[in-house]
Design an enzyme around this catalytic site. Sequence first.
Site, short mmCIF file in Angstrom:
data_model
loop_
_atom_site.label_atom_id
_atom_site.label_comp_id
_atom_site.label_asym_id
_atom_site.label_seq_id
_atom_site.Cartn_x
_atom_site.Cartn_y
_atom_site.Cartn_z
N ALA A 8 2.96 39.23 -30.38
CA ALA A 8 3.08 37.97 -29.64
C ALA A 8 3.06 38.21 -28.14
O ALA A 8 3.72 37.52 -27.37
CB ALA A 8 4.39 37.28 -30.04
N ARG A 14 -5.71 30.62 -21.75
CA ARG A 14 -6.47 29.39 -22.01
C ARG A 14 -5.59 28.19 -22.40
O ARG A 14 -6.10 27.09 -22.58
CB ARG A 14 -7.54 29.66 -23.08
CG ARG A 14 -8.76 30.35 -22.50
CD ARG A 14 -9.88 30.40 -23.51
NE ARG A 14 -9.68 31.45 -24.48
CZ ARG A 14 -10.19 31.44 -25.72
NH1 ARG A 14 -10.92 30.40 -26.11
NH2 ARG A 14 -9.99 32.43 -26.54
N GLN A 72 5.94 44.66 -24.57
CA GLN A 72 4.70 45.44 -24.39
C GLN A 72 4.19 45.14 -22.98
O GLN A 72 3.75 44.03 -22.70
CB GLN A 72 3.64 45.04 -25.42
CG GLN A 72 2.38 45.91 -25.32
CD GLN A 72 1.16 45.27 -25.95
OE1 GLN A 72 1.16 44.07 -26.23
NE2 GLN A 72 0.13 46.04 -26.15
N GLY A 100 1.82 36.13 -33.75
CA GLY A 100 2.61 34.98 -33.32
C GLY A 100 1.77 33.74 -33.06
O GLY A 100 2.28 32.63 -33.02
N ASN A 164 -12.42 40.42 -39.97
CA ASN A 164 -11.04 40.87 -39.96
C ASN A 164 -10.17 39.73 -39.43
O ASN A 164 -10.38 39.24 -38.33
CB ASN A 164 -10.94 42.09 -39.02
CG ASN A 164 -9.51 42.52 -38.79
OD1 ASN A 164 -8.68 42.43 -39.69
ND2 ASN A 164 -9.24 43.02 -37.59
N ALA A 375 25.69 -11.81 -34.30
CA ALA A 375 24.73 -11.39 -33.29
C ALA A 375 25.42 -11.08 -31.97
O ALA A 375 26.35 -11.77 -31.57
CB ALA A 375 23.69 -12.49 -33.07
N SER A 400 29.63 -14.36 -33.25
CA SER A 400 28.63 -13.81 -32.32
C SER A 400 29.20 -13.53 -30.94
O SER A 400 30.17 -14.15 -30.52
CB SER A 400 27.47 -14.81 -32.18
OG SER A 400 26.86 -14.97 -33.43
N ALA A 418 33.52 -16.82 -32.19
CA ALA A 418 32.41 -16.38 -31.34
C ALA A 418 32.85 -16.26 -29.88
O ALA A 418 33.71 -17.01 -29.41
CB ALA A 418 31.24 -17.34 -31.47
C1 UD1 Z 1 -8.51 40.97 -33.00
C2 UD1 Z 1 -9.10 42.06 -33.88
C3 UD1 Z 1 -10.36 41.53 -34.55
C4 UD1 Z 1 -10.07 40.27 -35.33
C5 UD1 Z 1 -9.39 39.23 -34.44
C6 UD1 Z 1 -8.89 38.08 -35.25
C7 UD1 Z 1 -8.53 44.16 -32.80
C8 UD1 Z 1 -9.01 45.28 -31.96
N1 UD1 Z 1 -9.40 43.19 -33.06
O1 UD1 Z 1 -9.46 40.73 -31.99
O2 UD1 Z 1 -10.90 42.52 -35.41
O3 UD1 Z 1 -11.23 39.73 -35.89
O4 UD1 Z 1 -8.23 39.80 -33.77
O5 UD1 Z 1 -8.45 37.06 -34.39
O6 UD1 Z 1 -7.39 44.18 -33.27
N2 UD1 Z 1 -2.02 41.23 -28.72
C9 UD1 Z 1 -0.89 41.82 -28.22
N3 UD1 Z 1 -1.00 42.83 -27.32
C10 UD1 Z 1 -2.20 43.28 -26.90
C11 UD1 Z 1 -3.36 42.69 -27.42
C12 UD1 Z 1 -3.24 41.66 -28.33
O7 UD1 Z 1 0.22 41.43 -28.58
O8 UD1 Z 1 -2.22 44.21 -26.09
C13 UD1 Z 1 -1.92 40.13 -29.70
C14 UD1 Z 1 -2.41 38.83 -29.12
O9 UD1 Z 1 -1.33 38.07 -28.58
C15 UD1 Z 1 -2.98 38.13 -30.33
C16 UD1 Z 1 -3.43 39.25 -31.23
O10 UD1 Z 1 -2.74 40.41 -30.79
O11 UD1 Z 1 -1.98 37.41 -31.02
C17 UD1 Z 1 -4.92 39.46 -31.23
O12 UD1 Z 1 -5.32 39.78 -29.95
P1 UD1 Z 1 -6.71 39.38 -29.39
O13 UD1 Z 1 -6.89 39.95 -28.05
O14 UD1 Z 1 -6.92 37.92 -29.54
O15 UD1 Z 1 -7.65 40.17 -30.41
P2 UD1 Z 1 -9.18 39.96 -30.59
O16 UD1 Z 1 -9.86 40.68 -29.52
O17 UD1 Z 1 -9.50 38.55 -30.78
#
Ligand code: UD1
Length: 452
Positions: A8, A14, A72, A100, A164, A375, A400, A418
């Site tokens: 998360a 965006r 992170q 998340g 994936n 009322a 009322s 009332a």
């Molecule tokens: C990732 C997958 C991709 C899959 C897609 C599905 C990898 C390398 N790629 O791509 O194969 O089809 O999700 O939506 O895993 N996040 C972190 N820390 C980070 C990076 C990401 O917490 O450093 C979390 C983001 O908040 C998000 C999720 O991981 O919830 C996916 O990250 P995102 O950057 O959207 O991955 P994609 O590049 O879309």
Amino acid sequence: MLNIVILAAGKGTRMHSDTPKVLHALAGQPLLQHVLETAVQLAPAKMCVVYGHGGEVVPKAMAEYAASFVLQEPQLGTGHAVQQAMPELMDDSVTLVLYGDVPLIQPATLKQLLQYPDTLSLLTLRMDDPTGYGRIVRDSAEKVTSIVEQKDATPEQRAICEVNTGILAAPTHLLRSWLAKLGNKNSQGEYYLTDIVAMAVAQGIEVSTTQPAQSWEVMGINSKVQLAELERIWQQEQALRLLTQGVTLADPARLDVRGKLVCGRDVEIDVGCIFEGEVHLANKVKVGAYTVIRNSIIEAGTHIAPFSHIDSSEVGANCSIGPYARLRPGTKLHQDVHIGNFVEVKNSEIAKGSKANHLSYIGDSTVGSRVNVGAGTITCNYDGANKHRTIIEDDVFIGSDTQLIAPVTIKRGSTIGAGSTITKDTAESTLTLSRAKQVSVAGWQRPVKQTK
Ligand code: UD1
Ligand code: CA
């Protein structure tokens, strides 16, 4: 034993919002909370949420869950994100990775994914348009060999429609060893979680795949547009579930369930209603248009007319509520009670067969059976510093436009004329009046406008 990691940390640029992405609400509840609720149902030994810089409000908002929160910072990819959680996880467990911002993943789908605990288990999906997703690469025997990201894929790989979802499970000790070997030599310079697939294959560890029961389970949220789309999908699902159970919905597209709505038989719900928290509607309850009900129980046969608001209340059987009624927290109505238009009830109990049909405030009161509240009656429960109770016993008739100055008791069978302001307890079966005697002044001249 199960460990769950929830990623998360994403910024959610965006969303164009100061609120971290995972705290935006779907069906009235933060995205991350949906995921945590689902995770809890799998009875994990450990839950770990990986949150990002600027997201300090995330651990606070989810403090009620028995999860650990790790920061992170910086965010170097999904593999790097899971690495941050590894110190929290137990080697003799299976680790499930959730997201998340993928709020609607269902426990049944995850239970299926977890049926292959010795493998690297991937949740995959076939999509008509796989653009942007990591592709599942298989060999001639249909065995998974790797996941390749869109940006790193060859034209042939981009033609693969199996993607994936990101959700996966693996034995924790294996996951730990794979993550330690991750590099970031790819087009995005990130540590890809998906690179563990090729490592598993090289090591002869089986890679299994499972699909979600419904595709919306794996839809992620990156923008308000996607949030609104998923909200509609979820609401349609709720409406479908209710219709399937036999509930009559005037329009399944105009219903919002933000929590859990439990309905008996022959329940009817008109358009524009919102149900929040846990709401129970017993047999033959009718809910009029544009009514909002939250955390309440409505017993059988009760009719709620349009534009009523009911919050944290219990409404007995065969009551008549509204239109434009407001039941505030702590209201308990017994059977056959009538609460009409512009009547507000708060922290009060009203016994069988009593009525307050028009323009009244009943607060901090105990009202007996067969009472008629006229009322414009107001219980004056607040003296500017403290709240006091009003007791109205059985068979009382309140005329009322009466003010009942609490603390005060209106004894059994008594009548209030009332327009009275009642400051003292009344005696049983008496008539009490407090208004001035009516006089008529003969020859009264109305004021006339002064000419300047
Ligand atoms: C990732 C997958 C991709 C899959 C897609 C599905 C990898 C390398 N790629 O791509 O194969 O089809 O999700 O939506 O895993 N996040 C972190 N820390 C980070 C990076 C990401 O917490 O450093 C979390 C983001 O908040 C998000 C999720 O991981 O919830 C996916 O990250 P995102 O950057 O959207 O991955 P994609 O590049 O879309
Ligand atoms: Ca993404």
